[in-house]
Motif scaffolding. Structure first.
Motif, PDB file in Angstrom:
ATOM      1  N   ILE A 190       0.864  -1.167   0.000  1.00 44.62           N
ATOM      2  CA  ILE A 190       0.000   0.000   0.000  1.00 44.62           C
ATOM      3  C   ILE A 190       0.909   1.227   0.000  1.00 44.62           C
ATOM      4  CG2 ILE A 190      -1.779   1.283   1.259  1.00 44.62           C
ATOM      5  CD1 ILE A 190      -2.803  -1.367   2.321  1.00 44.62           C
ATOM      6  N   ARG A 236      -2.825  -9.301   5.579  1.00 44.72           N
ATOM      7  CA  ARG A 236      -2.092  -8.054   5.800  1.00 44.72           C
ATOM      8  C   ARG A 236      -1.066  -7.830   4.695  1.00 44.72           C
ATOM      9  NH1 ARG A 236       2.296  -9.228  10.636  1.00 44.72           N
ATOM     10  NH2 ARG A 236       3.036 -11.219   9.858  1.00 44.72           N
ATOM     11  N   VAL A 290      -1.881   1.145  12.300  1.00 41.24           N
ATOM     12  CA  VAL A 290      -1.482   0.875  10.922  1.00 41.24           C
ATOM     13  C   VAL A 290      -0.005   0.488  10.859  1.00 41.24           C
ATOM     14  CG1 VAL A 290      -1.168   1.895   8.632  1.00 41.24           C
ATOM     15  CG2 VAL A 290      -3.253   2.369   9.934  1.00 41.24           C
ATOM     16  N   ILE A 305      -6.967   7.806   6.495  1.00 37.98           N
ATOM     17  CA  ILE A 305      -5.834   6.886   6.326  1.00 37.98           C
ATOM     18  C   ILE A 305      -6.192   5.501   6.828  1.00 37.98           C
ATOM     19  CG2 ILE A 305      -3.508   6.366   7.163  1.00 37.98           C
ATOM     20  CD1 ILE A 305      -2.936   9.357   7.081  1.00 37.98           C
ATOM     21  N   THR A 344      -6.646   2.308   4.321  1.00 34.69           N
ATOM     22  CA  THR A 344      -5.713   1.197   4.492  1.00 34.69           C
ATOM     23  C   THR A 344      -6.484  -0.103   4.662  1.00 34.69           C
ATOM     24  OG1 THR A 344      -4.138   2.699   5.550  1.00 34.69           O
ATOM     25  CG2 THR A 344      -3.722   0.359   5.789  1.00 34.69           C
ATOM     26  N   GLY A 346      -7.703  -1.144   1.408  1.00 31.42           N
ATOM     27  CA  GLY A 346      -6.669  -1.804   0.627  1.00 31.42           C
ATOM     28  C   GLY A 346      -6.561  -3.287   0.920  1.00 31.42           C
ATOM     29  N   ILE A 400       3.893  -1.302   3.799  1.00 29.14           N
ATOM     30  CA  ILE A 400       3.330  -0.010   3.442  1.00 29.14           C
ATOM     31  C   ILE A 400       4.525   0.899   3.163  1.00 29.14           C
ATOM     32  CG2 ILE A 400       2.150   2.044   4.324  1.00 29.14           C
ATOM     33  CD1 ILE A 400       0.237   0.206   5.808  1.00 29.14           C
ATOM     34  N   CYS A 413       6.068  -0.408   8.062  1.00 23.83           N
ATOM     35  CA  CYS A 413       5.819   0.766   7.236  1.00 23.83           C
ATOM     36  C   CYS A 413       7.160   1.427   6.949  1.00 23.83           C
ATOM     37  CB  CYS A 413       4.887   1.740   7.950  1.00 23.83           C
ATOM     38  SG  CYS A 413       3.236   1.060   8.265  1.00 23.83           S
ATOM     39  N   TRP A 457       0.665  -3.278  11.137  1.00 25.63           N
ATOM     40  CA  TRP A 457      -0.018  -4.229  10.267  1.00 25.63           C
ATOM     41  C   TRP A 457       0.886  -4.966   9.283  1.00 25.63           C
ATOM     42  CZ3 TRP A 457      -5.102  -1.264   8.666  1.00 25.63           C
ATOM     43  CH2 TRP A 457      -6.013  -1.345   9.732  1.00 25.63           C
ATOM     44  N   LEU A 516       0.622   8.174   9.876  1.00 25.43           N
ATOM     45  CA  LEU A 516      -0.036   6.873   9.990  1.00 25.43           C
ATOM     46  C   LEU A 516      -0.358   6.569  11.448  1.00 25.43           C
ATOM     47  CD1 LEU A 516       2.026   4.647   7.529  1.00 25.43           C
ATOM     48  CD2 LEU A 516       0.174   6.235   7.042  1.00 25.43           C
TER      49      LEU A 516
END
Length: 295
Positions: free
Chosen positions: A7, A69, A87, A54, A58, A61, A73, A95, A90, A83
């Motif tokens: 994502i 998952r 998130v 957000i 997400t 997505g 990201i 991320c 995840w 974020l």
């Protein structure tokens, strides 16, 4: 192996697209691209303006992978809102923030401006694993780039350097994902203290030139705000009936002249623009306004 889901978050028109393009070219699936404005409209995007957006997008997505998952990201110049904590935990590989500086130098929203305005000879791109603290997460990889500056007409302004760093960031995030997949990625903890101040988001009113500064500082500042928000000054010039007018003038380009004097190079203005008018050379401007003074 191709990552099943990435994502992507990005909003900068110069930095974000080449990062996303590199991910797609490498064969990664990017079912959702989240942006704050229209900078990424060449891709299929959805716009998020709040933390709730957000989180919602997400989750949206995840529908593309039957709720599995995402592997990662990737964020490339997205900016606030940041974020949410839920998130960050995840994705399988976390991320990942593609940041346009050599962290911990120039943390914050405008690292390219900071590097150019302060006369750095080198900058680069860092891949950072995001945490709840802004730009303080561990670094997974870095690549450096020279800042083109001086009297050479090919010198960098904020747009040209940002575009180069976006391309470099795309290459680096693809390489970093390979290392994460193979278990070869190494995390380097950042120091809590930064050698430079946090950079803030640029706004329209931050482009006014301070003529009290040295020619070198002014020349760097002009490049650091070009083309947006743009370097602006006030020009005082004579009009009919011996009256004077003061009007804002945008400086589009300037350079430092070669000089034999140590630590001093005269500043030469090359290109300017009055509001609502076409850009013209400074010499042409002075022909029409021979008594112009910059304030």
């Amino acid at each position: 192996m191709i990552f099943v889901t990435i994502i992507f978050f990005g909003s900068d028109p110069w930095f974000s697209p080449p990062v996303l393009e590199a991910l797609l070219k490498a064969g990664h699936e990017v079912p959702v691209v989240i942006t704050k404005g229209e900078a990424m409209n060449k891709f299929k995007t959805i716009q998020a303006k709040t933390e709730e957006d957000i989180l919602r997008f997400t989750i949206y997505g995840l529908r593309f992978t039957n709720g599995i998952r995402p592997d990662a990201i990737v964020l490339a110049a997205f900016g606030p809102p940041f974020l949410p904590a839920e998130v960050l935990s995840w994705p399988k590989y976390g991320c990942l923030n593609v940041h346009a500086s050599l962290l911990p130098r120039w943390r914050g929203a405008s690292p390219v401006f900071g590097a150019i305005a302060n006369g750095d000879k080198e900058t680069g791109v860092s891949i950072m694993k995001m945490t709840e603290e802004i730009d303080l997460g561990p670094v997974l990889g870095q690549e450096s780039a020279t800042i083109l500056q001086g009297c050479d007409p090919s010198y960098d302004n904020r747009e040209s350097l940002t575009r180069r760093l976006g391309t470099l960031g795309g290459e680096l995030i693809v390489e970093t994902l390979k290392k994460l997949e193979s278990g070869q990625a190494k995390e380097t903890k950042q120091p809590a203290e930064s050698p430079t101040p946090y950079t803030h988001r640029l706004t329209k009113d931050l482009g006014r030139v301070d003529w009290k500064k040295s020619p070198e500082e002014i020349e760097r500042f002009i490049r650091a705000v070009t083309p947006w928000p743009g370097a602006v000054t006030s020009a005082r010039f004579k009009i009919q009936d011996s009256r004077f007018m003061i009007q804002d003038l945008k400086i589009l380009k300037a350079h430092l002249e070669e000089s034999s004097t140590i630590n001093h190079q005269p500043l030469t203005i090359d290109l300017v623009q009055l509001p609502g008018k076409n850009p013209i050379s400074w010499k042409a401007f002075l022909v029409g306004h021979p008594n112009a003074v910059l304030l």
